[in-house]
Design an enzyme around this catalytic site. Structure first.
Site, PDB file in Angstrom:
ATOM      1  N   SER A 175      24.760 -14.748  62.775  1.00  0.00           N
ATOM      2  CA  SER A 175      25.827 -14.311  61.879  1.00  0.00           C
ATOM      3  C   SER A 175      25.241 -13.533  60.714  1.00  0.00           C
ATOM      4  O   SER A 175      24.486 -12.586  60.927  1.00  0.00           O
ATOM      5  CB  SER A 175      26.646 -15.519  61.397  1.00  0.00           C
ATOM      6  OG  SER A 175      27.784 -15.110  60.660  1.00  0.00           O
ATOM      7  N   HIS A 202      28.326 -12.634  65.070  1.00  0.00           N
ATOM      8  CA  HIS A 202      29.607 -12.529  64.371  1.00  0.00           C
ATOM      9  C   HIS A 202      29.769 -11.136  63.766  1.00  0.00           C
ATOM     10  O   HIS A 202      29.225 -10.836  62.701  1.00  0.00           O
ATOM     11  CB  HIS A 202      29.675 -13.567  63.238  1.00  0.00           C
ATOM     12  CG  HIS A 202      29.699 -14.978  63.713  1.00  0.00           C
ATOM     13  ND1 HIS A 202      29.481 -16.049  62.855  1.00  0.00           N
ATOM     14  CD2 HIS A 202      29.907 -15.517  64.934  1.00  0.00           C
ATOM     15  CE1 HIS A 202      29.561 -17.176  63.542  1.00  0.00           C
ATOM     16  NE2 HIS A 202      29.816 -16.870  64.810  1.00  0.00           N
ATOM     17  N   ASP A 298      29.171 -22.806  62.827  1.00  0.00           N
ATOM     18  CA  ASP A 298      29.412 -22.419  64.218  1.00  0.00           C
ATOM     19  C   ASP A 298      28.112 -22.543  65.011  1.00  0.00           C
ATOM     20  O   ASP A 298      27.086 -21.990  64.628  1.00  0.00           O
ATOM     21  CB  ASP A 298      29.931 -20.979  64.275  1.00  0.00           C
ATOM     22  CG  ASP A 298      30.278 -20.548  65.692  1.00  0.00           C
ATOM     23  OD1 ASP A 298      30.620 -21.421  66.511  1.00  0.00           O
ATOM     24  OD2 ASP A 298      30.211 -19.328  65.968  1.00  0.00           O
TER      25      ASP A 298
END
Length: 369
Positions: A175, A202, A298
């Site tokens: 991310s 992401h 996540d």
């Protein structure tokens, strides 16, 4: 935290400033209408955070970023790049991350003009997250980063040995700050990768498309973007398209990769949890999961599923993370088999490469699945 807003659009400066000023804990200390003025104000005002547009007159965002990284090295402000949702804009954004920007946000003037909650929430979340991470590094005494380099590497504990004999696939979750790290661990790998590597980063779809193209250019093993149902018949690097989730399935002895909208309630798309969980099942636990820098948690649940299936998980070392959120969640939940810097991770993955002649044929790969 003190914020400097740099954008050539008076409208965007006004809207971004309003969103920031309405947030407790954030304060706009200055505005600049081009890169040259922005660099001067950054030196003068010494902000904690900077929002920096990419396309500007006189001195564009990349040029301004280079100068800020040098001239404001002591203060080391965290920089959030603001990019248009275009292929060209996404390419420049990825270059900015390589140059040391902390993160990037896609801006759509039409949505910003409507006071879109999605943009506002993403802007504020990103600013608070990278600002907090910067403050924590400074309190810990971490040295400012060199221009064009990832976060400074502190001495990491010796990595645990990771048994690669039972690894048939590598699953990578990433991310905030992730694209340059992905290059750091995948570009050094020699040709002859023996297993597929799946990446969930992401980012919006246009950004992941550019990321896959950039990895394809810089990696000896090539890379491709997964946008539709695909049978994985040979090793290589596979990047999930942004906006949906990458599901891996074992179908009649073969591996199928498919982008889906479910789970609809997942905060990030593509979800690392989905990649880890479905990948562990598809490859019957013969997987290596790698959790890279990023905000939130996540991947933590997926890492637990992966390890229960028999796989192993590596988390990126805190000292090299732009934001130590996702790796921290994996470590603190007891799901990390090793904690490593990007260079150490690259060293592990090199063990999954070999001479071109050692690469498995499509038929051999399908049989292993």
């Amino acid at each position: 935290m003190r914020v400097l807003v740099i954008d050539d659009s008076a409208f965007m400066r006004k809207m971004i400033t309003r969103m920031i000023e309405e947030t407790r804990g954030l304060e706009v200390v200055g505005q600049a209408r081009n890169g040259r003025e922005g660099v001067e104000l950054a030196e003068k005002l010494k902000p904690d955070l900077i929002t920096l547009d990419i396309e500007m007159p006189e001195l564009d965002g990349l040029g301004a970023l280079r100068q800020i990284r040098v001239r404001c090295r002591k203060e080391d402000p965290a920089v959030l790049m603001c990019s248009s949702l275009t292929t060209e804009g996404s390419a420049e954004a990825l270059k900015a991350l390589r140059l040391g920007a902390a993160d990037v946000i896609a801006k759509d003037p039409a949505l910003v003009g409507k006071n879109d909650d999605g943009f506002r929430n993403e802007l504020i979340t990103k600013l608070k997250t990278i600002g907090t991470s910067r403050s924590q590094r400074r309190r810990a005494g971490a040295a400012p980063t060199e221009p064009g380099q990832p976060i400074a590497r502190a001495d990491a504990p010796p990595p645990k040995d990771i048994d690669l004999a039972g690894v048939d696939a590598v699953l990578i979750g990433s991310s905030t700050g992730g694209p340059p790290v992905l290059e750091d661990i995948l570009a050094p790998l020699p040709a002859g990768l023996r297993v597929p590597v799946f990446v969930a980063q992401h980012m919006p779809a246009v950004f992941t498309k550019t990321l896959a193209s950039r990895l394809d250019q810089h990696c000896a093993n090539g890379a491709r973007l997964i946008t539709e149902p695909t049978m994985i018949e040979r090793p290589g690097i596979y990047v999930a398209e942004g906006g949906r989730h990458l599901h891996l399935e074992n179908v009649r002895g073969g591996i199928r990769a498919e982008m889906r909208t479910e789970p609809a309630d997942a905060l990030y798309r593509p979800s690392v949890n989905v990649l880890f969980s479905t990948g562990a099942k598809a490859f019957r636990g013969r997987v290596l999961g790698i959790q890279l820098t990023g905000m939130g948690d996540d991947g933590a649940k997926g890492a637990a599923d992966l390890r229960r299936a028999g796989g192993r998980v590596i988390a990126q070392h805190e000292s090299t993370c732009v934001v130590y959120g996702m790796p921290k969640a994996v470590v603190e939940s007891g799901q990390a088999d090793g904690v490593m810097t990007p260079s150490q991770i690259a060293g592990v993955l090199t063990g999954l490469c070999g001479p071109a002649g050692s690469r498995r044929s499509s038929e051999e790969f399908r049989k292993s699945a």
